[in-house]
Design a protein around this motif. Sequence first.
Motif, PDB file in Angstrom:
ATOM      1  N   ARG A 187      46.213  44.948  53.299  1.00  0.00           N
ATOM      2  CA  ARG A 187      45.417  45.932  52.924  1.00  0.00           C
ATOM      3  C   ARG A 187      45.823  46.958  51.990  1.00  0.00           C
ATOM      4  NH1 ARG A 187      43.412  50.749  53.817  1.00  0.00           N
ATOM      5  NH2 ARG A 187      45.177  51.207  55.251  1.00  0.00           N
ATOM      6  N   LEU A 188      47.111  47.660  52.689  1.00  0.00           N
ATOM      7  CA  LEU A 188      47.818  48.856  51.849  1.00  0.00           C
ATOM      8  C   LEU A 188      47.903  48.055  50.207  1.00  0.00           C
ATOM      9  CD1 LEU A 188      50.022  50.246  54.365  1.00  0.00           C
ATOM     10  CD2 LEU A 188      48.061  51.380  53.176  1.00  0.00           C
ATOM     11  N   LEU A 189      48.262  47.131  50.128  1.00  0.00           N
ATOM     12  CA  LEU A 189      48.843  46.425  48.709  1.00  0.00           C
ATOM     13  C   LEU A 189      47.630  46.375  48.044  1.00  0.00           C
ATOM     14  CD1 LEU A 189      51.348  43.953  49.696  1.00  0.00           C
ATOM     15  CD2 LEU A 189      51.786  45.859  48.307  1.00  0.00           C
ATOM     16  N   VAL A 190      46.461  45.743  48.619  1.00  0.00           N
ATOM     17  CA  VAL A 190      44.944  45.461  47.924  1.00  0.00           C
ATOM     18  C   VAL A 190      44.654  47.141  47.379  1.00  0.00           C
ATOM     19  CG1 VAL A 190      42.788  45.115  48.230  1.00  0.00           C
ATOM     20  CG2 VAL A 190      44.601  43.531  48.867  1.00  0.00           C
ATOM     21  N   VAL A 191      44.656  47.793  48.311  1.00  0.00           N
ATOM     22  CA  VAL A 191      44.149  49.284  48.029  1.00  0.00           C
ATOM     23  C   VAL A 191      44.731  49.861  46.882  1.00  0.00           C
ATOM     24  CG1 VAL A 191      43.717  51.448  48.588  1.00  0.00           C
ATOM     25  CG2 VAL A 191      42.813  49.726  50.367  1.00  0.00           C
ATOM     26  N   ARG A 192      46.216  49.641  46.952  1.00  0.00           N
ATOM     27  CA  ARG A 192      47.116  50.091  46.000  1.00  0.00           C
ATOM     28  C   ARG A 192      46.806  49.425  44.628  1.00  0.00           C
ATOM     29  NH1 ARG A 192      53.645  51.539  46.558  1.00  0.00           N
ATOM     30  NH2 ARG A 192      52.387  52.538  48.237  1.00  0.00           N
ATOM     31  N   GLY A 230      48.156  25.039  48.150  1.00  0.00           N
ATOM     32  CA  GLY A 230      47.362  25.352  47.075  1.00  0.00           C
ATOM     33  C   GLY A 230      46.745  26.896  47.357  1.00  0.00           C
ATOM     34  N   LEU A 231      46.043  27.392  46.435  1.00  0.00           N
ATOM     35  CA  LEU A 231      45.414  28.673  46.549  1.00  0.00           C
ATOM     36  C   LEU A 231      43.807  28.610  46.032  1.00  0.00           C
ATOM     37  CD1 LEU A 231      46.048  32.070  46.927  1.00  0.00           C
ATOM     38  CD2 LEU A 231      45.839  32.128  44.464  1.00  0.00           C
ATOM     39  N   CYS A 232      43.074  28.632  47.353  1.00  0.00           N
ATOM     40  CA  CYS A 232      41.703  28.652  46.980  1.00  0.00           C
ATOM     41  C   CYS A 232      41.377  30.156  46.546  1.00  0.00           C
ATOM     42  CB  CYS A 232      41.112  28.220  48.156  1.00  0.00           C
ATOM     43  SG  CYS A 232      39.313  28.152  48.193  1.00  0.00           S
ATOM     44  N   ALA A 233      40.763  29.750  45.262  1.00  0.00           N
ATOM     45  CA  ALA A 233      40.547  31.256  44.807  1.00  0.00           C
ATOM     46  C   ALA A 233      39.176  31.919  45.420  1.00  0.00           C
ATOM     47  CB  ALA A 233      40.292  31.214  43.164  1.00  0.00           C
ATOM     48  N   PRO A 234      38.160  31.276  45.694  1.00  0.00           N
ATOM     49  CA  PRO A 234      36.907  31.941  46.384  1.00  0.00           C
ATOM     50  C   PRO A 234      37.501  32.575  47.683  1.00  0.00           C
ATOM     51  CG  PRO A 234      36.351  29.891  45.606  1.00  0.00           C
ATOM     52  CD  PRO A 234      37.961  29.964  45.409  1.00  0.00           C
ATOM     53  N   ASP A 235      38.454  31.862  48.526  1.00  0.00           N
ATOM     54  CA  ASP A 235      38.821  32.557  49.734  1.00  0.00           C
ATOM     55  C   ASP A 235      39.606  33.424  49.607  1.00  0.00           C
ATOM     56  OD1 ASP A 235      37.267  30.560  51.036  1.00  0.00           O
ATOM     57  OD2 ASP A 235      38.900  29.109  51.397  1.00  0.00           O
ATOM     58  N   ALA A 236      40.654  33.543  48.650  1.00  0.00           N
ATOM     59  CA  ALA A 236      41.538  34.655  48.281  1.00  0.00           C
ATOM     60  C   ALA A 236      40.709  35.766  47.783  1.00  0.00           C
ATOM     61  CB  ALA A 236      42.347  34.243  47.095  1.00  0.00           C
ATOM     62  N   ARG A 292      38.343  41.479  48.872  1.00  0.00           N
ATOM     63  CA  ARG A 292      37.126  42.100  48.928  1.00  0.00           C
ATOM     64  C   ARG A 292      36.872  42.584  50.458  1.00  0.00           C
ATOM     65  NH1 ARG A 292      32.137  39.219  46.942  1.00  0.00           N
ATOM     66  NH2 ARG A 292      31.431  41.429  47.048  1.00  0.00           N
ATOM     67  N   SER A 293      37.257  41.687  51.223  1.00  0.00           N
ATOM     68  CA  SER A 293      37.262  42.039  52.717  1.00  0.00           C
ATOM     69  C   SER A 293      38.145  43.299  53.120  1.00  0.00           C
ATOM     70  CB  SER A 293      37.527  40.914  53.745  1.00  0.00           C
ATOM     71  OG  SER A 293      37.825  41.465  54.935  1.00  0.00           O
ATOM     72  N   ALA A 294      39.407  43.338  52.610  1.00  0.00           N
ATOM     73  CA  ALA A 294      40.456  44.186  52.565  1.00  0.00           C
ATOM     74  C   ALA A 294      39.989  45.701  52.087  1.00  0.00           C
ATOM     75  CB  ALA A 294      41.626  43.846  52.025  1.00  0.00           C
ATOM     76  N   LEU A 295      39.213  45.596  50.892  1.00  0.00           N
ATOM     77  CA  LEU A 295      38.459  46.620  50.359  1.00  0.00           C
ATOM     78  C   LEU A 295      37.204  47.209  50.957  1.00  0.00           C
ATOM     79  CD1 LEU A 295      38.845  45.573  46.633  1.00  0.00           C
ATOM     80  CD2 LEU A 295      39.982  47.347  47.720  1.00  0.00           C
ATOM     81  N   ARG A 318      47.091  35.433  52.926  1.00  0.00           N
ATOM     82  CA  ARG A 318      47.317  36.775  52.938  1.00  0.00           C
ATOM     83  C   ARG A 318      48.983  36.783  52.497  1.00  0.00           C
ATOM     84  NH1 ARG A 318      44.311  39.083  57.937  1.00  0.00           N
ATOM     85  NH2 ARG A 318      42.496  39.757  57.157  1.00  0.00           N
ATOM     86  N   LEU A 319      49.717  36.014  52.952  1.00  0.00           N
ATOM     87  CA  LEU A 319      51.245  36.046  52.617  1.00  0.00           C
ATOM     88  C   LEU A 319      51.286  35.637  51.073  1.00  0.00           C
ATOM     89  CD1 LEU A 319      52.731  34.212  55.719  1.00  0.00           C
ATOM     90  CD2 LEU A 319      53.143  36.873  54.853  1.00  0.00           C
TER      91      LEU A 319
END
Length: 139
Positions: free
Chosen positions: A39-44, A71-77, A82-85, A103-104
């Motif tokens: 969350r801190l990284l996302v907000v920053r 892999g990396l699912c872009a919609p889930d990412a 957005r949830s962290a925001l 998250r990792l």
Amino acid sequence: MLGAVARRDNPGFFTWRNEMNRNDLAQQLLYPFLYEVFRLLVVRRFHDSDEVAEIRGFLAQPRLLLWPESGLCAPDAEALIRSALGASGLVGHLATGDIVVLRLQLMTYLVEDLKLSPTDLDALIAEAERFVLDSELPA
């Protein structure tokens, strides 16, 4: 452990993970701690905005995956960011294990994108740790 992941230090990650697995309190606090660092990284990075185009642009950048088999699912990412925001109702369908892996992965990308120095990353992790300990431990 989270600092090792963000620095792509696999040996360090496994060392810290083994230590954490021997400590009941560390295991109990891992999920809230990971969330708070994320969350801190996302907000920053996104400055409390919910600009979907900016988030999608961030996710569209080619990057080296930590776990290529996942892999990396872009919609889930995008939903996790957005949830962290502060957006709600976006991640209820995700399994806890998938959330942790995403998250990792995203944490590593955010650290790289923000060009955080090891000192800055350690300070952010310490801030998250203080918050989680103050919130989760009985007084």
